[in-house]
Enzyme design. Structure first.
Site, PDB file in Angstrom:
ATOM      1  N   ASP A 148     -13.246  12.961  -4.208  1.00 38.27           N
ATOM      2  CA  ASP A 148     -13.898  11.677  -3.962  1.00 38.27           C
ATOM      3  C   ASP A 148     -14.078  11.486  -2.467  1.00 38.27           C
ATOM      4  OD1 ASP A 148     -14.021  10.908  -6.658  1.00 38.27           O
ATOM      5  OD2 ASP A 148     -11.975  10.165  -6.606  1.00 38.27           O
ATOM      6  N   ASP A 182     -19.667   9.936 -10.002  1.00 39.00           N
ATOM      7  CA  ASP A 182     -19.259   8.608 -10.443  1.00 39.00           C
ATOM      8  C   ASP A 182     -20.417   7.620 -10.317  1.00 39.00           C
ATOM      9  OD1 ASP A 182     -16.662   9.505 -10.892  1.00 39.00           O
ATOM     10  OD2 ASP A 182     -16.003   8.971  -8.881  1.00 39.00           O
TER      11      ASP A 182
END
Length: 211
Positions: A148, A182
């Site tokens: 991430d 995401d």
């Protein structure tokens, strides 16, 4: 041009584009940034490298292997559903694009979960990860961590002292750290709910009835 850009080809282009962009970003961050290193873009936008073993936006609820296997089952179902939807001429292309975004976002994170532990060395605050390290990766197959990097602390402040329970505590609006995959999932889901709620119900019933 219209004959070339069929519904099926548009879906494949979306899948390929999102997967390639997602993996390019992740691999660059993984091999060029230290774990928890932060690059300031603006006061409310940072590239912050972290990894998680859980679900989207860094949530960790169940065990790693369970989540990876769950992702694989979910992607298989969504892929089957998308294939059936492409063949239903009555469905709007926008609806199909949303489902394709959700599928591809899930696929992008599956790549990390399944392969990154084998392909990369461990990222640490003092050592950059390397691709195909001599001593092997940092985890077995299916136990990789999802990379991430996007962090948007749009509001970073403190609660007023007079507020009960939380007065004086640090408050950040939108603190999750996420990746391109995401974002694809979120955009697809939000657009489905906002614009294609009825189409989803129709598609689900048609797919189940269609032999």
């Amino acid at each position: 041009m219209n004959r070339f850009l069929t519904r099926g080809r548009i879906v494949w282009l979306i899948i390929l584009a999102v997967l390639v962009i997602d993996q390019i970003i992740k691999i660059w961050v993984k091999t060029h940034m230290y774990w928890h290193e932060s690059i300031r873009v603006t006061d409310w936008c940072y590239i912050f490298f972290t990894e998680n073993v859980g679900m989207a936006f860094g949530m960790e609820i169940f065990g790693k292997l369970f989540l990876t296997l769950f992702r694989l089952v979910a992607v298989t179902f969504i892929g089957w559903f998308l294939y059936k939807c492409v063949r239903l001429k009555s469905l709007k292309m926008g609806f199909i694009v949303c489902v394709a975004l959700i599928l591809t976002g899930a696929l992008g994170n599956i790549v990390d979960s399944v392969f990154y532990g084998v392909l990369f060395s461990q990222s640490t605050p003092v050592q950059l990860a390397t691709f195909l390290p001599e001593g092997g990766g940092y985890a077995p197959l299916f136990y990789g961590k999802v990379v991430d990097m996007f962090y948007f602390p749009i509001i970073d402040t403190y609660w007023p002292q007079w507020m009960p329970f939380v007065g004086g505590e640090h408050f950040i609006f939108f603190s999750p750290i996420f990746n391109f995959a995401d974002a694809a999932i979120s955009c697809g889901v939000i657009a489905l709910f906002l614009f294609y709620g009825k189409s989803f119900n129709d598609a689900f019933h048609q797919v189940l009835k269609k032999k």
